[in-house]
Design an enzyme around this catalytic site. Structure first.
Site, PDB file in Angstrom:
ATOM      1  CB  ILE A 142      34.964  34.144  40.824  1.00 53.23           C
ATOM      2  CG1 ILE A 142      33.607  33.718  41.390  1.00 53.23           C
ATOM      3  CG2 ILE A 142      36.038  33.161  41.258  1.00 53.23           C
ATOM      4  CD1 ILE A 142      32.837  32.845  40.485  1.00 53.23           C
ATOM      5  N   GLY A 143      37.541  36.285  41.769  1.00 47.86           N
ATOM      6  CA  GLY A 143      38.857  36.839  41.439  1.00 47.86           C
ATOM      7  C   GLY A 143      38.798  38.351  41.533  1.00 47.86           C
ATOM      8  CD  GLU A 162      36.502  39.110  33.061  1.00 48.53           C
ATOM      9  OE1 GLU A 162      37.699  39.265  33.366  1.00 48.53           O
ATOM     10  OE2 GLU A 162      35.619  39.932  33.333  1.00 48.53           O
ATOM     11  CG  HIS A 202      41.805  33.158  34.337  1.00 47.96           C
ATOM     12  ND1 HIS A 202      40.512  33.600  34.339  1.00 47.96           N
ATOM     13  CD2 HIS A 202      42.572  34.219  34.706  1.00 47.96           C
ATOM     14  CE1 HIS A 202      40.498  34.875  34.686  1.00 47.96           C
ATOM     15  NE2 HIS A 202      41.729  35.268  34.931  1.00 47.96           N
ATOM     16  CB  SER A 220      37.361  44.225  38.754  1.00 48.88           C
ATOM     17  OG  SER A 220      37.791  43.317  39.728  1.00 48.88           O
ATOM     18  CD  GLN A 256      37.851  30.058  40.071  1.00 51.94           C
ATOM     19  OE1 GLN A 256      38.873  30.647  39.826  1.00 51.94           O
ATOM     20  NE2 GLN A 256      36.788  30.218  39.337  1.00 51.94           N
ATOM     21  CE1 TYR A 307      46.900  40.716  42.040  1.00 55.50           C
ATOM     22  CE2 TYR A 307      46.457  42.667  40.741  1.00 55.50           C
ATOM     23  CZ  TYR A 307      47.357  41.797  41.336  1.00 55.50           C
ATOM     24  OH  TYR A 307      48.703  42.030  41.216  1.00 55.50           O
TER      25      TYR A 307
HETATM   26  C1  SAM Z   1      43.159  38.168  37.152  1.00 55.13           C
HETATM   27  S1  SAM Z   1      43.076  38.407  38.844  1.00 55.13           S
HETATM   28  C2  SAM Z   1      41.546  39.229  39.011  1.00 55.13           C
HETATM   29  C3  SAM Z   1      41.590  40.593  38.476  1.00 55.13           C
HETATM   30  C4  SAM Z   1      40.434  41.466  38.829  1.00 55.13           C
HETATM   31  N1  SAM Z   1      39.166  40.850  38.606  1.00 55.13           N
HETATM   32  C5  SAM Z   1      40.556  42.724  38.013  1.00 55.13           C
HETATM   33  O1  SAM Z   1      39.815  42.849  37.019  1.00 55.13           O
HETATM   34  O2  SAM Z   1      41.355  43.556  38.348  1.00 55.13           O
HETATM   35  C6  SAM Z   1      42.731  36.791  39.402  1.00 55.13           C
HETATM   36  C7  SAM Z   1      42.406  36.644  40.869  1.00 55.13           C
HETATM   37  O3  SAM Z   1      41.886  35.349  41.044  1.00 55.13           O
HETATM   38  C8  SAM Z   1      42.334  34.827  42.263  1.00 55.13           C
HETATM   39  N2  SAM Z   1      42.331  33.365  42.216  1.00 55.13           N
HETATM   40  C9  SAM Z   1      43.240  32.534  41.653  1.00 55.13           C
HETATM   41  N3  SAM Z   1      42.885  31.252  41.853  1.00 55.13           N
HETATM   42  C10 SAM Z   1      41.740  31.256  42.533  1.00 55.13           C
HETATM   43  C11 SAM Z   1      40.894  30.227  43.044  1.00 55.13           C
HETATM   44  N4  SAM Z   1      41.171  28.935  42.874  1.00 55.13           N
HETATM   45  N5  SAM Z   1      39.776  30.580  43.721  1.00 55.13           N
HETATM   46  C12 SAM Z   1      39.471  31.881  43.900  1.00 55.13           C
HETATM   47  N6  SAM Z   1      40.254  32.896  43.443  1.00 55.13           N
HETATM   48  C13 SAM Z   1      41.372  32.609  42.770  1.00 55.13           C
HETATM   49  C14 SAM Z   1      43.719  35.401  42.431  1.00 55.13           C
HETATM   50  O4  SAM Z   1      44.090  35.433  43.798  1.00 55.13           O
HETATM   51  C15 SAM Z   1      43.576  36.778  41.794  1.00 55.13           C
HETATM   52  O5  SAM Z   1      43.328  37.745  42.782  1.00 55.13           O
END
Ligand code: SAM
Length: 403
Positions: free
Chosen positions: A133-134, A228, A203, A140, A178, A136
């Site tokens: 989940i997430g 995380e 988060h 990852s 999420q 970006y």
């Molecule tokens: C920290 S980044 C992820 C980084 C990635 N996993 C990496 O390791 O490179 C967080 C991601 O979570 C997504 N995000 C934020 N709020 C969210 C939500 N409510 N539901 C799903 N995804 C979400 C953002 O769009 C972003 O792409």
């Protein structure tokens, strides 16, 4: 406090063997107050080890309450100037991370790598299903595919439409929020059950809690759920704070009590006690192991008697077992006899019923013959009475004639 640029120059001076230049910057910079100068001077003066100096600078910056970015940069320098890389040299994910500096953006806290390795290594090279989940920009996802191997089914979730386009087209990325439990359930139904779930999304407190509460019960038995960046539970900007109700870490603390649910009065929670096999808390990471648990019980071995087990006791024990086995055999024999007798009785009953049924028409015949004979008997009685009456009348007439 130092600007990012000045701090960069100071750390570069330490890293390239010019500690005096670093000290001079601290002594003469007009970006520092006297208090900050004192704070930063102490770690430079108390050691010649550049890694320790950088670490000390980070601690001093934290103590001074300045921005996290500056402390982060000091700690980063301390890691690379000290034994950090050596310590993680054998970690495959750190190896991947370090050697993909120019690939898709991959955003990780470095201390996560050994945590991943500890909990995810058993799943490598297996035909498992992984949900992140997430996602970006998909960096990852690339890393997870490399780590878990060609048999992995990898699915990502992100709220941002661009995440789908940014990811390698081999990865499935579902777009949704999420905190939307129905959306999460649909993804799990369509692509799961997942063996590994990694929550690196928004988060936020509700994001982490809703995701864990919705997806942990749907995780495959023997699976792992990793959350995380749980440090947001302590950040004001995420409505966090130590012991603050409603944070993800407060939620996780409740799970600690649930893991021990068998030792508390009342019914056990079928998911959070019955299936949460372990809860691991690290800096910023919480790992939940899912495994249907057998109820805990105490057992004892290691008594000295084991070594000198008396023959008499051993004999008595065998005797007890033999008596038990004989009693069981007798019970089984009686059960069989009873079943046989019941079977025979049922058969006899069945035959008698059949005989009774076959006698019914004969009985009816005899009934009608009896009625017929009764009628005949009645008629005979009537005739007999008539004959007797006639005889009496004849006797009277003859006696009258004699007269
Ligand atoms: C920290 S980044 C992820 C980084 C990635 N996993 C990496 O390791 O490179 C967080 C991601 O979570 C997504 N995000 C934020 N709020 C969210 C939500 N409510 N539901 C799903 N995804 C979400 C953002 O769009 C972003 O792409």
């Amino acid at each position: 406090m130092f600007s990012a640029e000045s701090l960069g120059s100071l750390l570069l001076a330490l890293a390239t063997g010019f500690p005096d230049r670093a000290k001079n910057m601290v002594q003469t910079s007009d970006e520092l107050t006297e208090e900050e100068r004192g704070l930063l001077w102490a770690p430079l003066a108390c050691t010649d080890d550049p890694a320790k100096q950088a670490r000390g600078l980070g601690d001093a910056i934290r103590k001074g309450g300045t921005n996290d970015f500056s402390a982060n940069e000091c700690y980063r320098a301390a890691f690379y100037l000290g034994h950090g890389v050596d310590e993680l040299r054998d970690d495959p994910l750190f190896g991947y991370f370090s050697s993909h500096r120019a690939g898709r953006v991959l955003d990780k806290w470095v201390h996560y790598f050994p945590i991943y390795s500890r909990h995810l290594a058993p799943y490598r090279g297996r035909p498992i299903r992984v949900l992140e989940i997430g996602t970006y920009r998909g960096g990852s996802l690339d890393m997870w595919r490399w780590y878990f191997g060609p048999q992995v089914t990898l699915v990502g979730i992100d709220i941002d439409e661009d995440a789908k386009a940014a990811a390698d087209p081999r990865h499935v990325v579902e777009i949704g929020d999420q905190t939307d439990a129905d959306f999460l359930r649909r993804v799990a139904e369509e692509h799961g059950p997942f063996d590994v779930i990694i929550d690196d999304g928004g988060h936020g407190m509700q994001q982490q809690i809703v995701t864990a509460e919705t997806l942990f019960p749907l995780l495959a038995d023997g699976g792992v759920f990793l959350v995380e960046d749980c440090h947001t539970s302590y950040w004001d900007s995420y409505e966090g704070g130590r012991n603050r109700p409603g944070t993800f870490m407060e939620w996780a603390k409740q799970r600690l009590d649930d893991v021990n649910g068998f030792h508390q009065p009342g019914p056990v929670d079928p998911v959070w006690t019955g299936q949460l096999d372990g809860l691991h808390c690290y800096d910023s990471v919480v790992v939940l192991d899912k495994k249907t648990r057998f109820a805990p019980f105490a057992e004892q071995v290691g008594h000295a008697e084991f070594l000198t087990y008396p023959r008499a006791a051993a004999g008595m024990f065998s005797e007890l077992l033999a008596t038990r086995d004989a009693a069981r055999a007798e019970r089984d024999r009686l059960r069989r006899t009873l079943e046989e007798k019941e079977g025979a009785r049922d058969e006899e009953l069945r035959l008698l019923r059949a005989e009774l049924a076959s006698l019914r028409p004969k009985n009816a015949q005899l009934d009608s013959r009896l009625t017929q004979l009764k009628d005949e008997l009645d008629n005979a009685r009537i005739s007999l009475r008539r004959v007797r009456r006639n005889q009496a009348t004849g006797r009277w007439l003859r006696r009258s004639g004699d007269l």
